[in-house]
Write a protein that holds these residues in place. Structure first.
Motif, PDB file in Angstrom:
ATOM      1  N   UNK A 216       0.821  -1.213   0.000  1.00 21.18           N
ATOM      2  CA  UNK A 216       0.000   0.000   0.000  1.00 21.18           C
ATOM      3  C   UNK A 216       0.850   1.256   0.000  1.00 21.18           C
ATOM      4  N   UNK A 217       1.884   1.282   0.852  1.00 18.26           N
ATOM      5  CA  UNK A 217       2.785   2.437   0.872  1.00 18.26           C
ATOM      6  C   UNK A 217       3.495   2.610  -0.477  1.00 18.26           C
ATOM      7  N   UNK A 218       3.961   1.494  -1.032  1.00 16.49           N
ATOM      8  CA  UNK A 218       4.667   1.556  -2.313  1.00 16.49           C
ATOM      9  C   UNK A 218       3.760   2.121  -3.399  1.00 16.49           C
ATOM     10  N   UNK A 219       2.492   1.726  -3.361  1.00 16.98           N
ATOM     11  CA  UNK A 219       1.557   2.213  -4.376  1.00 16.98           C
ATOM     12  C   UNK A 219       1.362   3.724  -4.249  1.00 16.98           C
ATOM     13  N   UNK A 220       1.224   4.206  -3.023  1.00 17.35           N
ATOM     14  CA  UNK A 220       1.016   5.649  -2.815  1.00 17.35           C
ATOM     15  C   UNK A 220       2.213   6.451  -3.334  1.00 17.35           C
ATOM     16  N   UNK A 221       3.422   6.039  -2.968  1.00 17.35           N
ATOM     17  CA  UNK A 221       4.604   6.801  -3.375  1.00 17.35           C
ATOM     18  C   UNK A 221       4.891   6.662  -4.869  1.00 17.35           C
ATOM     19  N   UNK A 222       4.405   5.589  -5.474  1.00 21.20           N
ATOM     20  CA  UNK A 222       4.583   5.423  -6.919  1.00 21.20           C
ATOM     21  C   UNK A 222       3.569   6.232  -7.718  1.00 21.20           C
ATOM     22  N   UNK A 223       2.587   6.804  -7.029  1.00 21.49           N
ATOM     23  CA  UNK A 223       1.540   7.570  -7.706  1.00 21.49           C
ATOM     24  C   UNK A 223       1.394   8.941  -7.042  1.00 21.49           C
ATOM     25  N   UNK A 224       2.212   9.904  -7.437  1.00 20.96           N
ATOM     26  CA  UNK A 224       2.193  11.226  -6.780  1.00 20.96           C
ATOM     27  C   UNK A 224       0.843  11.935  -6.861  1.00 20.96           C
ATOM     28  N   UNK A 226      -1.879  10.650  -6.213  1.00 20.98           N
ATOM     29  CA  UNK A 226      -2.584  10.184  -5.014  1.00 20.98           C
ATOM     30  C   UNK A 226      -1.890  10.708  -3.762  1.00 20.98           C
ATOM     31  N   UNK A 227      -0.573  10.739  -3.779  1.00 21.61           N
ATOM     32  CA  UNK A 227       0.186  11.203  -2.615  1.00 21.61           C
ATOM     33  C   UNK A 227      -0.150  12.655  -2.258  1.00 21.61           C
ATOM     34  N   UNK A 228      -0.323  13.504  -3.275  1.00 28.29           N
ATOM     35  CA  UNK A 228      -0.550  14.931  -2.992  1.00 28.29           C
ATOM     36  C   UNK A 228      -1.809  15.171  -2.157  1.00 28.29           C
ATOM     37  N   UNK A 229      -2.991  14.700  -2.565  1.00 33.31           N
ATOM     38  CA  UNK A 229      -4.152  14.912  -1.675  1.00 33.31           C
ATOM     39  C   UNK A 229      -4.044  14.161  -0.356  1.00 33.31           C
ATOM     40  N   UNK A 230      -3.276  13.054  -0.322  1.00 29.68           N
ATOM     41  CA  UNK A 230      -3.105  12.312   0.926  1.00 29.68           C
ATOM     42  C   UNK A 230      -2.304  13.105   1.962  1.00 29.68           C
ATOM     43  N   UNK A 231      -1.524  14.081   1.503  1.00 28.34           N
ATOM     44  CA  UNK A 231      -0.714  14.904   2.410  1.00 28.34           C
ATOM     45  C   UNK A 231      -1.483  16.081   3.000  1.00 28.34           C
ATOM     46  N   UNK A 232      -2.636  16.423   2.410  1.00 28.78           N
ATOM     47  CA  UNK A 232      -3.296  17.690   2.734  1.00 28.78           C
ATOM     48  C   UNK A 232      -3.759  17.766   4.192  1.00 28.78           C
ATOM     49  N   UNK A 233      -4.471  16.747   4.666  1.00 28.78           N
ATOM     50  CA  UNK A 233      -5.003  16.805   6.031  1.00 28.78           C
ATOM     51  C   UNK A 233      -3.879  16.827   7.066  1.00 28.78           C
ATOM     52  N   UNK A 234      -2.850  16.007   6.853  1.00 22.20           N
ATOM     53  CA  UNK A 234      -1.733  15.971   7.793  1.00 22.20           C
ATOM     54  C   UNK A 234      -0.979  17.286   7.848  1.00 22.20           C
ATOM     55  N   UNK A 235      -0.835  17.936   6.703  1.00 14.56           N
ATOM     56  CA  UNK A 235      -0.104  19.205   6.657  1.00 14.56           C
ATOM     57  C   UNK A 235      -0.832  20.293   7.425  1.00 14.56           C
ATOM     58  N   UNK A 236      -2.131  20.434   7.182  1.00 14.74           N
ATOM     59  CA  UNK A 236      -2.867  21.524   7.834  1.00 14.74           C
ATOM     60  C   UNK A 236      -3.013  21.278   9.332  1.00 14.74           C
ATOM     61  N   UNK A 237      -3.199  20.013   9.728  1.00 11.80           N
ATOM     62  CA  UNK A 237      -3.436  19.744  11.151  1.00 11.80           C
ATOM     63  C   UNK A 237      -2.160  19.768  11.984  1.00 11.80           C
ATOM     64  N   UNK A 238      -0.980  19.722  11.338  1.00 11.07           N
ATOM     65  CA  UNK A 238       0.266  19.809  12.090  1.00 11.07           C
ATOM     66  C   UNK A 238       0.328  21.122  12.875  1.00 11.07           C
ATOM     67  N   UNK A 239      -0.341  22.132  12.372  1.00  9.36           N
ATOM     68  CA  UNK A 239      -0.406  23.423  13.073  1.00  9.36           C
ATOM     69  C   UNK A 239      -1.799  23.676  13.645  1.00  9.36           C
ATOM     70  N   UNK A 240      -2.844  23.313  12.897  1.00 10.28           N
ATOM     71  CA  UNK A 240      -4.210  23.608  13.324  1.00 10.28           C
ATOM     72  C   UNK A 240      -4.602  22.782  14.548  1.00 10.28           C
ATOM     73  N   UNK A 241      -4.039  21.576  14.691  1.00  7.22           N
ATOM     74  CA  UNK A 241      -4.359  20.744  15.851  1.00  7.22           C
ATOM     75  C   UNK A 241      -4.039  21.455  17.155  1.00  7.22           C
ATOM     76  N   UNK A 242      -2.864  22.078  17.227  1.00  9.46           N
ATOM     77  CA  UNK A 242      -2.475  22.804  18.442  1.00  9.46           C
ATOM     78  C   UNK A 242      -3.380  24.009  18.665  1.00  9.46           C
ATOM     79  N   UNK A 243      -3.744  24.686  17.579  1.00  9.82           N
ATOM     80  CA  UNK A 243      -4.586  25.879  17.703  1.00  9.82           C
ATOM     81  C   UNK A 243      -5.976  25.517  18.228  1.00  9.82           C
ATOM     82  N   UNK A 244      -6.532  24.401  17.758  1.00 14.34           N
ATOM     83  CA  UNK A 244      -7.839  23.960  18.249  1.00 14.34           C
ATOM     84  C   UNK A 244      -7.740  23.543  19.718  1.00 14.34           C
TER      85      UNK A 244
END
Length: 432
Positions: A216-224, A226-244
């Motif tokens: 599963x990991x190999x498939x994600x990294x082989x298909x950018x 798919x990888x790009x939207x998969x990064x979106x929630x983690x990126x925003x919450x790295x900062x927004x989680x603390x703010x909430x």
């Protein structure tokens, strides 16, 4: 009313989605209804901001720890049965909070929280991977908006009513309602039919859990793409989680309004997450622009929290929290829909499991950092909010500078390949 008609029609005509949706409503209400009760127990038996933050960290780290295996389960086994077992399990776990009767039992809060989130870690990828199996391509965006809108309304009312119920009736009554809500939701999942066809080749590749997870990991990294939207929630919450998380402290220490103030702030957050996706569908329905728009949502949310961290006026805070979470809600739905559309069913559970792993790990690290800052007085509350808000603004700028540009290049390449494919088909037809 006409704007709601497509959503109402979907719920009327698609019986399977309606049943899954009703299950979501009941379990989500029980979930958010009980959050403030858990916070109240921590504050009742300890006076530690760190311990309060740790219950949030335990939630997300427990979810993160099981997410890779949960994604494997969602691809390997019947998703409907997984959801049934998980909701029943969560009901039993939440009822067990009733055993916490004195400070010596605080450890049980963290253990039960971890168990609750372990079941959630399996439930969420199974549910999200199932939505494309019970909706058409035309229904998919509307289905996700309905799910997000329902979550937001329930989050808003659940937190608000939960805060009042905790104050008026005590934590025991809240935990009973919470637990019974989970168990009741299993009835609707039981009545739903969720297709999940797997080829012999797919089943063979999933016989070994470790191999299945790594594939599963190999498939994600082989298909950018798919990888790009998969990064979106983690990126925003790295900062927004603390703010909430810090909104809890804002209500306690700045507004001096306790659970009532927290309910109001979280209600504004809920309304924002509900409205954001609707605005996207209304005004920016072109999905080729969504990855770029994800960066804009990070930039805007961070900018609003920069102002929130500088003021002490309740009505203005509520308004700015609303606007900030319009962006986070839009980010959530856009990334979910793109993943559902771009992911093949055989990998969809593992892809969503991986996305949840990133999201929950980011959330856990974010809240841990903020709670340690507060516990050891490294910064004032308002200074800490400004630091995390500035980080979110920077993340948005970097996303627009790198991720969005790669998406646009992929869109152009994909478009050119599609045109060339059609040209080759036309030539072949002419030659015949």
């Amino acid at each position: 009313m006409n704007r709601l008609k497509p959503y109402i029609t979907l719920l009327k005509t698609n019986h399977q989605f309606r049943r899954v949706w009703l299950s979501q409503i009941i379990s989500n209400f029980g979930d958010w209804f009980g959050v403030i009760a858990v916070f109240t127990i921590i504050l009742q038996y300890s006076d530690s901001e760190f311990l309060l933050g740790m219950v949030i960290v335990v939630k997300f780290l427990a979810f993160a720890a099981l997410s890779p295996f949960a994604g494997f389960l969602a691809d390997r086994y019947d998703r409907r049965m997984l959801m049934l077992l998980c909701d029943f399990g969560r009901g039993a776990v939440v009822l067990s909070f009733l055993f916490v009767r004195d400070p010596s039992m605080l450890w049980l809060v963290y253990m039960l929280t971890a168990m609750q989130m372990g079941f959630a870690a399996v439930f969420e990828p199974a549910k999200q991977a199932s939505i494309p199996n019970i909706t058409s391509a035309e229904e998919l965006v509307k289905a996700n908006i309905i799910s997000n809108l329902s979550w937001s309304i329930i989050f808003t009312t659940g937190m608000g009513i939960g805060g009042l119920a905790t104050a008026w009736f005590g934590t025991d009554a809240v935990f009973v309602i919470n637990g019974l809500g989970y168990i009741m939701s299993t009835w609707f999942i039981f009545r739903a039919t969720i297709p999940h066809e797997r080829s012999e080749e797919t089943l063979e590749s999933l016989r070994n859990p470790i191999r299945g997870i790594l594939d599963g990991y190999a498939y994600i990294f082989a298909n950018p793409h798919i990888l790009r939207p998969a990064l979106a929630k983690g990126t925003i919450t790295f900062f927004l989680g603390a703010l909430v998380y810090m909104l809890i402290l804002v209500s306690e220490d700045i507004l001096m309004m306790g659970s009532i103030g927290l309910g109001m702030l979280y209600a504004s957050r809920g309304f924002g997450t509900a409205v954001g996706p609707v605005l996207v569908r209304r005004f920016i329905s072109d999905e080729t622009k969504w990855v770029t728009l994800m960066g804009v949502t990070m930039l805007s949310a961070g900018s609003f929290y920069l102002i929130i961290g500088s003021i002490e006026i309740i009505w203005l805070m509520l308004l700015l929290v609303f606007f900030a979470h319009c962006g986070s809600g839009a980010n959530w739905v856009m990334s979910t829909v793109l993943l559902q559309k771009r992911s093949p069913d055989a990998y969809r559970g593992r892809i969503f499991g991986s996305e949840w792993l990133l999201f929950t790990t980011s959330q856990g690290l974010s809240v841990t950092g903020a709670s340690l800052i507060m516990e050891f007085d490294l910064l004032t509350l308002q200074q800490a909010m400004l630091v995390y808000a500035a980080g979110l603004v920077a993340a948005g700028i970097l996303w627009l500078s790198f991720i969005a540009q790669k998406e646009r290049r992929w869109q152009r390449t994909d478009s050119d390949q599609t045109v060339q494919h059609h040209v080759r088909e036309s030539v072949a037809l002419e030659e015949r």
